[in-house]
Design a protein around this motif. Structure first.
Motif, PDB file in Angstrom:
ATOM      1  N   ALA A  43       0.841  -1.209   0.000  1.00 13.20           N
ATOM      2  CA  ALA A  43       0.000   0.000   0.000  1.00 13.20           C
ATOM      3  C   ALA A  43       0.871   1.252   0.000  1.00 13.20           C
ATOM      4  CB  ALA A  43      -0.926  -0.018   1.209  1.00 13.20           C
ATOM      5  N   ASN A  47       0.787   3.964  -2.987  1.00 11.94           N
ATOM      6  CA  ASN A  47       0.177   5.214  -2.546  1.00 11.94           C
ATOM      7  C   ASN A  47       0.525   6.401  -3.450  1.00 11.94           C
ATOM      8  OD1 ASN A  47      -1.284   6.871  -0.554  1.00 11.94           O
ATOM      9  ND2 ASN A  47       0.743   7.688  -0.095  1.00 11.94           N
ATOM     10  N   ALA A  50      -1.699   6.290  -6.572  1.00  9.19           N
ATOM     11  CA  ALA A  50      -3.086   6.656  -6.263  1.00  9.19           C
ATOM     12  C   ALA A  50      -3.207   8.160  -6.013  1.00  9.19           C
ATOM     13  CB  ALA A  50      -3.574   5.862  -5.061  1.00  9.19           C
ATOM     14  N   ARG A  60     -11.387   9.210  -5.467  1.00 10.77           N
ATOM     15  CA  ARG A  60     -10.468   8.472  -4.592  1.00 10.77           C
ATOM     16  C   ARG A  60     -10.601   6.973  -4.770  1.00 10.77           C
ATOM     17  NH1 ARG A  60     -10.007   9.427   1.957  1.00 10.77           N
ATOM     18  NH2 ARG A  60      -8.177   8.099   2.301  1.00 10.77           N
ATOM     19  N   ILE A  64      -7.748   4.304  -6.440  1.00  5.49           N
ATOM     20  CA  ILE A  64      -7.199   3.127  -5.747  1.00  5.49           C
ATOM     21  C   ILE A  64      -7.397   1.877  -6.599  1.00  5.49           C
ATOM     22  CG2 ILE A  64      -7.424   1.668  -3.701  1.00  5.49           C
ATOM     23  CD1 ILE A  64      -8.279   4.179  -2.159  1.00  5.49           C
ATOM     24  N   PHE A 159      -6.628  -2.262  -0.705  1.00  4.69           N
ATOM     25  CA  PHE A 159      -7.690  -1.309  -1.037  1.00  4.69           C
ATOM     26  C   PHE A 159      -8.157  -0.555   0.208  1.00  4.69           C
ATOM     27  CE2 PHE A 159     -12.211  -0.327  -1.293  1.00  4.69           C
ATOM     28  CZ  PHE A 159     -12.256   0.464  -2.429  1.00  4.69           C
ATOM     29  N   LEU A 162      -5.483   1.873   1.701  1.00 10.18           N
ATOM     30  CA  LEU A 162      -5.404   3.130   0.951  1.00 10.18           C
ATOM     31  C   LEU A 162      -6.648   3.978   1.148  1.00 10.18           C
ATOM     32  CD1 LEU A 162      -3.821   1.862  -2.405  1.00 10.18           C
ATOM     33  CD2 LEU A 162      -2.716   3.207  -0.616  1.00 10.18           C
ATOM     34  N   LEU A 163      -7.793   3.318   1.271  1.00  9.09           N
ATOM     35  CA  LEU A 163      -9.049   4.049   1.455  1.00  9.09           C
ATOM     36  C   LEU A 163      -9.092   4.738   2.816  1.00  9.09           C
ATOM     37  CD1 LEU A 163     -11.869   4.705   0.278  1.00  9.09           C
ATOM     38  CD2 LEU A 163     -12.700   2.617   1.395  1.00  9.09           C
ATOM     39  N   LYS A 165      -6.484   5.529   4.706  1.00  4.37           N
ATOM     40  CA  LYS A 165      -5.137   6.019   5.014  1.00  4.37           C
ATOM     41  C   LYS A 165      -5.180   7.188   5.997  1.00  4.37           C
ATOM     42  CE  LYS A 165      -3.372   8.697   2.053  1.00  4.37           C
ATOM     43  NZ  LYS A 165      -2.813   9.281   0.809  1.00  4.37           N
TER      44      LYS A 165
END
Length: 370
Positions: A43, A47, A50, A60, A64, A159, A162-163, A165
């Motif tokens: 991730a 990052n 993304a 967003r 991702i 996923f 990152l969502l 974060k």
């Protein structure tokens, strides 16, 4: 009363007890923690991609998904390339098996003639060795199956990491006191840089080593040189231990498919040169991250990682210790441990400097006397 105010034997006992609990928890929860550890590192790697897409106006969630898709397509292309080589290898498997049997018979006869060990006794020794290695083989297969299970969980974990974060980062800031926010920010920034540098460097190194391995094996006429060269580059990701296995594979293939020993000697010579280039040029200039771990600690943590989490632990051990060193260097009480892990070798040890200081103090009053 604080632990640091207690006698040394109480402090050491508390630290040892804490380490035992941590190791026990890591071993017990390995099936959950290993996928999470891989997902966290990947991730961090994905990052920036993304974030770049979000700056371009991509939503967003979609950014991702697109970053994960790029990673998936890249891995799929690599596996497709390797699968075509493996299919060709499978077509020649019966012939290779026959030649391997012939080589085995020749080796047994040579051992019987040279050392006087009967062939029946050799077969018995091999059988006993295989029986003793069944447990190790089962552990290895179990680790491989665990690694395959990780592959299916990774996209989901990456996923959500990152969502969420921002939520995770805010938690890390809020869990520590406000006066430590600067140190937390520095640790997070250096950790991100170290992991990204390490993983990207490993990927570049793997591509270059795979190209050199494949070229050398093809020029030497080793069958399936491209496949074996790529496998050797992947094994090379395991520090210090994978290189030994990587050399054994082409030597074994040359023994089965070639007469004499000139090709085997050529393979060993070529791989020694490749390892020299890798260790002295590629690793210092490409793989070297912002945190350097010395060779002794690298070997120790790789072996400990293998003992704790098997094959996955060997891959995760170096970046994990790099993160620990970043934390140790930011905490005053743990700085000696950070220096122990580091690659900076002092020119003089503390005992020698202390003795010189005591000598100067002892001589100084005499020189000041009239």
């Amino acid at each position: 009363m604080k632990i640091k105010d207690q006698p040394f034997y109480i402090q050491s006992t508390a630290v040892l007890f804490g380490l035992v609990l941590v190791v026990y928890a890591l071993a017990t929860l390995s099936e959950i923690l290993i996928p999470l550890a891989f997902a966290a590192f990947l991730a961090i790697l994905l990052n920036p991609l993304a974030n770049r897409m979000q700056k371009w106006g991509v939503p967003r969630v979609l950014s991702i998904v697109l970053a994960l898709s790029v990673a998936f397509i890249t891995v799929a292309l690599v596996f497709y390339f390797l699968s075509t080589q493996i299919i060709q290898f499978g077509d020649s498997l019966p012939m290779l098996k026959q030649k391997l049997g012939e080589v085995t018979i020749t080796v047994k006869q040579w051992i019987n003639t040279t050392f006087g060990v009967p062939i029946t006794k050799q077969d018995q020794m091999v059988k006993e060795a295989l029986n003793n290695s069944q447990a190790m083989l089962g552990k290895t297969l179990g680790g491989l199956l665990g690694t395959l299970a990780i592959v299916f969980l990774l996209p989901v974990y990456i996923f959500f990491m990152l969502l969420y974060k921002t939520l995770i980062l805010n938690f890390l800031y809020e869990v520590f006191a406000e006066e430590n926010s600067t140190k937390v920010s520095e640790v997070l920034k250096e950790t991100k840089g170290a992991i990204q540098s390490y993983i990207v460097g490993l990927l570049i190194e793997m591509i270059i080593v795979a190209a050199m391995n494949s070229l050398a094996l093809v020029l030497l006429g080793v069958k399936y040189g491209i496949l074996i060269g790529c496998i050797g580059a992947i094994l090379n990701l395991i520090p210090y231990l994978g290189g030994i296995i990587a050399i054994a594979l082409p030597v074994l293939m040359a023994t089965v498919t070639k007469d004499g020993f000139s090709t085997q000697l050529g393979v060993i010579g070529a791989y020694i040169v490749i390892q020299f280039i890798d260790n002295n040029i590629l690793v210092p200039r490409i793989v070297s991250s912002k945190v350097q771990i010395n060779a002794l600690m690298s070997i120790v943590v790789v072996l400990l990682g293998n003992q704790l989490w098997g094959l996955s632990g060997m891959f995760l051990s170096i970046p994990f210790v790099a993160v620990l060193k970043i934390i140790f260097d930011r905490i005053e009480e743990l700085k000696p441990w950070g220096k122990l892990l580091g690659d900076n070798i002092p020119t003089r040890h503390m005992g020698e400097m202390l003795r010189n200081r005591l000598k100067r103090k002892a001589v100084l009053p005499q020189n000041q006397q009239p």
